[in-house]
Design an enzyme around this catalytic site. Sequence first.
Site, PDB file in Angstrom:
ATOM      1  N   ASP A  82       5.051   0.842   0.910  1.00 42.02           N
ATOM      2  CA  ASP A  82       4.997  -0.579   0.572  1.00 42.02           C
ATOM      3  C   ASP A  82       5.525  -0.791  -0.838  1.00 42.02           C
ATOM      4  OD1 ASP A  82       4.322  -3.302   0.910  1.00 42.02           O
ATOM      5  OD2 ASP A  82       2.387  -3.000  -0.075  1.00 42.02           O
ATOM      6  N   HIS A  83       6.377  -1.773  -1.010  1.00 37.84           N
ATOM      7  CA  HIS A  83       6.929  -2.130  -2.322  1.00 37.84           C
ATOM      8  C   HIS A  83       7.538  -0.936  -3.053  1.00 37.84           C
ATOM      9  CE1 HIS A  83       5.809  -6.361  -2.499  1.00 37.84           C
ATOM     10  NE2 HIS A  83       4.684  -6.016  -1.894  1.00 37.84           N
ATOM     11  N   GLU A 134      12.359  -7.695   0.784  1.00 37.66           N
ATOM     12  CA  GLU A 134      11.776  -8.984   0.382  1.00 37.66           C
ATOM     13  C   GLU A 134      12.806  -9.828  -0.350  1.00 37.66           C
ATOM     14  OE1 GLU A 134       8.470 -10.227  -2.985  1.00 37.66           O
ATOM     15  OE2 GLU A 134       7.965  -8.578  -1.616  1.00 37.66           O
ATOM     16  N   GLY A 181      -3.524  -9.570  -3.978  1.00 41.59           N
ATOM     17  CA  GLY A 181      -4.846  -9.708  -4.588  1.00 41.59           C
ATOM     18  C   GLY A 181      -5.642 -10.801  -3.898  1.00 41.59           C
ATOM     19  N   GLY A 209       0.112 -10.028   1.126  1.00 40.29           N
ATOM     20  CA  GLY A 209      -0.982 -10.758   0.472  1.00 40.29           C
ATOM     21  C   GLY A 209      -1.892 -11.482   1.433  1.00 40.29           C
ATOM     22  N   SER A 211      -4.986 -10.603   2.258  1.00 40.91           N
ATOM     23  CA  SER A 211      -6.408 -10.508   1.918  1.00 40.91           C
ATOM     24  C   SER A 211      -6.916 -11.851   1.410  1.00 40.91           C
ATOM     25  CB  SER A 211      -6.633  -9.441   0.836  1.00 40.91           C
ATOM     26  OG  SER A 211      -6.427  -8.148   1.344  1.00 40.91           O
ATOM     27  N   ASN A 230      -0.152  -7.392   5.948  1.00 38.21           N
ATOM     28  CA  ASN A 230      -0.632  -6.404   4.989  1.00 38.21           C
ATOM     29  C   ASN A 230      -2.011  -6.754   4.440  1.00 38.21           C
ATOM     30  OD1 ASN A 230       1.961  -5.510   5.392  1.00 38.21           O
ATOM     31  ND2 ASN A 230       2.594  -5.678   3.261  1.00 38.21           N
ATOM     32  N   PHE A 231      -2.902  -5.779   4.484  1.00 39.14           N
ATOM     33  CA  PHE A 231      -4.236  -5.926   3.907  1.00 39.14           C
ATOM     34  C   PHE A 231      -4.508  -4.725   2.999  1.00 39.14           C
ATOM     35  CE2 PHE A 231      -4.514  -7.885   8.145  1.00 39.14           C
ATOM     36  CZ  PHE A 231      -4.989  -9.149   7.833  1.00 39.14           C
ATOM     37  N   SER A 232      -4.934  -4.988   1.785  1.00 42.24           N
ATOM     38  CA  SER A 232      -5.293  -3.898   0.877  1.00 42.24           C
ATOM     39  C   SER A 232      -6.487  -4.279   0.004  1.00 42.24           C
ATOM     40  CB  SER A 232      -4.097  -3.515  -0.007  1.00 42.24           C
ATOM     41  OG  SER A 232      -4.445  -2.456  -0.866  1.00 42.24           O
TER      42      SER A 232
END
Length: 298
Positions: A82-83, A134, A181, A209, A211, A230-232
């Site tokens: 990721d990224h 992206e 975040g 993003g 979350s 995506n979840f972090s």
Amino acid sequence: MSLVSTKQLLEDAYQNHYAIGAFGAHNLEIMKAIIAGAEEMGSPVILQTTPGTIKYVGIEYMKAMAESAAKQAKVPVALHLDHGDSFDIVMKCLRAGYTSVMIDGSHLALEDNIALVKKVTEVAHLLDVPVEAELGTIGGVEDDLVVNEEEVVYTDPKMAEFFVKQTGIDSFAPAFGTAHGMYKKEPNLQFDLLKEINERVACPIVMHGASGIADDAVQKALDYGVSKVNFSTELKLIYAKELRQYFSEHSEEDDPRKYFVPGTEAVKALVKEKITVLQSKSKGLRYDYNNHTQSSIR
């Protein structure tokens, strides 16, 4: 089975209007919790690592853990960068055996972003590894990168179409109001913008993003091509919360085989909740383990 590519997984999700959860796997305990949650739900799953996580864990350790987990899992498991913030880190991940990569040149001028992504795509596709990229600026905090709200730039649909065609990427991450975040206020997601982007790019779309995004908003995005979510941050928050709670009640405990358990169970439960939202429950049970492709049975 071995780790699988995200290409077939996301294409099936894209065609059938559900999404695959990509969960930040920051250590062994969280990785095991993600896999356990996906298995209980019968869902494909993506283990996701940022350059910061790779630096912390070590790329060989990360690949070995993920490969071991995938071989034992009853559902398809992919390992995604990721990224990725440079051509070098992407190449390291490809050499290590990652089955999906993101190269993030969104901070660059359009021409430079296209050149970087195209360079990565040409190499990755030789190895049959799909590429995510992206365009636009997604706000919030990702590793050491901080993007303030006033710096956010939404993705232009016409530029998105041009970008995808020029680079040949397999999935596209637009900026339409999400942020990395947790949110300090209700995010203003631009669904009209997302709809137009989806109509133009004709490939799986990735929501970064997620979350803290309301479940109904995430599900609405599935109607507009979002096939990977995506979840972090939510995983890290609930894991840390359970650790703090455990030590507040067992201040003398020193056995990680005990104090990691509540956090692991909480992450597993959260993963199951997200899979329900993404509507990928039981989708991993249709996977052909011999050919590593989705079954045509719906």
